[in-house]
Design a protein around this motif. Sequence first.
Motif, PDB file in Angstrom:
ATOM      1  N   GLY A 161      77.293 -37.112 -25.156  1.00 28.49           N
ATOM      2  CA  GLY A 161      78.339 -37.245 -26.160  1.00 28.49           C
ATOM      3  C   GLY A 161      78.531 -35.948 -26.915  1.00 28.49           C
ATOM      4  O   GLY A 161      78.190 -34.860 -26.444  1.00 28.49           O
ATOM      5  N   THR A 162      79.070 -36.064 -28.115  1.00 29.90           N
ATOM      6  CA  THR A 162      79.315 -34.907 -28.972  1.00 29.90           C
ATOM      7  C   THR A 162      78.576 -35.084 -30.293  1.00 29.90           C
ATOM      8  O   THR A 162      78.148 -36.199 -30.616  1.00 29.90           O
TER       9      THR A 162
ATOM     10  N   CYS B  28      74.128 -41.677 -27.190  1.00 31.43           N
ATOM     11  CA  CYS B  28      72.834 -42.337 -27.107  1.00 31.43           C
ATOM     12  C   CYS B  28      72.066 -42.048 -28.388  1.00 31.43           C
ATOM     13  O   CYS B  28      72.325 -41.045 -29.062  1.00 31.43           O
ATOM     14  N   GLY B  29      71.136 -42.931 -28.717  1.00 35.53           N
ATOM     15  CA  GLY B  29      70.407 -42.799 -29.971  1.00 35.53           C
ATOM     16  C   GLY B  29      69.561 -41.539 -30.033  1.00 35.53           C
ATOM     17  O   GLY B  29      69.410 -40.932 -31.096  1.00 35.53           O
ATOM     18  N   PHE B  30      69.003 -41.104 -28.877  1.00 31.70           N
ATOM     19  CA  PHE B  30      68.156 -39.915 -28.862  1.00 31.70           C
ATOM     20  C   PHE B  30      68.980 -38.670 -29.174  1.00 31.70           C
ATOM     21  O   PHE B  30      68.559 -37.804 -29.938  1.00 31.70           O
ATOM     22  N   SER B  31      70.177 -38.589 -28.588  1.00 31.62           N
ATOM     23  CA  SER B  31      71.060 -37.461 -28.890  1.00 31.62           C
ATOM     24  C   SER B  31      71.488 -37.498 -30.351  1.00 31.62           C
ATOM     25  O   SER B  31      71.538 -36.462 -31.027  1.00 31.62           O
TER      26      SER B  31
ATOM     27  N   SER C 129      75.537 -25.141 -31.204  1.00 33.21           N
ATOM     28  CA  SER C 129      76.574 -25.540 -30.257  1.00 33.21           C
ATOM     29  C   SER C 129      75.997 -26.634 -29.373  1.00 33.21           C
ATOM     30  O   SER C 129      74.783 -26.828 -29.314  1.00 33.21           O
ATOM     31  N   SER C 130      76.881 -27.349 -28.690  1.00 33.28           N
ATOM     32  CA  SER C 130      76.411 -28.444 -27.851  1.00 33.28           C
ATOM     33  C   SER C 130      77.235 -28.544 -26.577  1.00 33.28           C
ATOM     34  O   SER C 130      78.347 -28.012 -26.498  1.00 33.28           O
ATOM     35  N   PHE C 131      76.642 -29.226 -25.592  1.00 33.65           N
ATOM     36  CA  PHE C 131      77.332 -29.493 -24.331  1.00 33.65           C
ATOM     37  C   PHE C 131      77.116 -30.952 -23.985  1.00 33.65           C
ATOM     38  O   PHE C 131      75.970 -31.433 -23.994  1.00 33.65           O
ATOM     39  N   ASP C 132      78.196 -31.663 -23.693  1.00 32.26           N
ATOM     40  CA  ASP C 132      78.119 -33.080 -23.336  1.00 32.26           C
ATOM     41  C   ASP C 132      77.829 -33.197 -21.853  1.00 32.26           C
ATOM     42  O   ASP C 132      78.705 -32.983 -21.013  1.00 32.26           O
TER      43      ASP C 132
END
Length: 491
Positions: A305-306, A312-315, A330-333
């Motif tokens: 996700g973002t 998900c709960g862990f993310s 920064s992030s990558f889905d």
Amino acid sequence: MAAVREVGSKAELEAAAGGARAAAVHFWAAWCEASKQMDEVFAHLAVDFPHAVFLRVEAEEQPEISEAYGVTAVPYFVFLKEGKTVDTLEGANPASLANKVAKLAGPASVAESAVPASLGVAAGPAVLEKVQEMAQQNGASATSSAEDALNKRLEQLVNSHPVFLFMKGTPEQPRCGFSRKVVDVLKQEGVEFGSFDILTDNDVREGMKKFSNWPTFPQLYCKGELLGGCDIVIAMHESGELKDVFKEHNIPLQPQGSKNEEAVKAKPDTEKSGAVSEPALLTAAQKERLESLVNSSTVMAFIKGTPEEPKCGFSGKLVHILKQEKIPFSSFDILTDDEVRQGLKLLSNWPSYPQLYINGELVGGSDIVMEMHKSGELKKVLSEKGIVAKESLEDRLKALISSAPVMLFMKGTPDAPRCGFSSKVVNALKQAGVSFGAFDILSDEEVRQGLKTYSNWPTFPQLYYKSELIGGCDIVLELEKSGELKSTLSE
């Protein structure tokens, strides 16, 4: 004999729990040692409490179920009566688990069980035996000499090899980028070394922080003396000092590629699932792309996700921690690109998500990041890497407002006001003999717009006393007219 049932969907869980008077659900992960230990306790409880339903959910493989029950770490337990959640438990605590199951399901099926005070419930002999076994494995002791025994054990570990590494994971399967880096350095030096996976034994993990007076891992020892952590070891390696230290202590060096490490484990672990070997299956182009992504930001999170909508709960937990640390990232889905999702597992030798990288080095997943956050280790690592928390607008506004006992946000400066209302307030303060600080809101649009929201006051000037809003021009002039301005600003 009662058995623990594996659940594969939310509907299956709801049907099983809804049709039972009492149900306990264990959310676990294959890579988590604590989950494996608690799963054994959970299985024994299923024997001792046959009238309750015991269910297992692999948390990361069933994100819909995990999200529905608010699972952000493993092991995690949910207790239900007639399908409704009545209690939860996070973490590896056998006594608490036994207590909560007994409270949920009633007395165990074994009469007059001999129960230790730590449990406080009529748990059956199967779970008691397992709890005692786990306590022995973790070096637990009820005697007053427990701390001495732990220190003796740590000293034995430290001196068990001329070169010894306390790390996360094993040399073959490091569980954080910093541990991996030190392992690579030692292999390049061609030195034989022993190692201990601190993730398998919390007593050793916490004890070593005090024993060495060094708060983070990895920790490298040579002839019983601490050399340091990742950054120090790398610096010594690059300068040639590390090789000199080994030679000075008569530690033989071997050619690269020979067998030069020996893992010392808390207990045998030959069924490490999910781990993969060096990324031999990646093409050069795939590896180049993944390394480019990993290094595309100083702090990089690969999540489901973002940050705004974690899947998900862990993310979600990882994102929450980074926001609490006020770290720009920064992030990558990985759900949008299966090539990245599968490839990164090979590149990082890390089987699950999320994955957090700092300066291109893997830190770990949500559980490791959470532990580092709670212990303060994450903040220290970020600081060592030169990554400072980003000041939020709210924090900046609070700092500005409190920068002087009397603070005026105005257009222009006291010597050169840029609007009539600001000029009138400046004159009123000067005539009252009040010293004040000032900020020109025309010089900073972010402060100008942010302060309107922060104060819930739409216009300027705005006058504050001891960080509390007094008001705008009209209120200040009314206070001046009534003779209350100076007394209001000096209470």
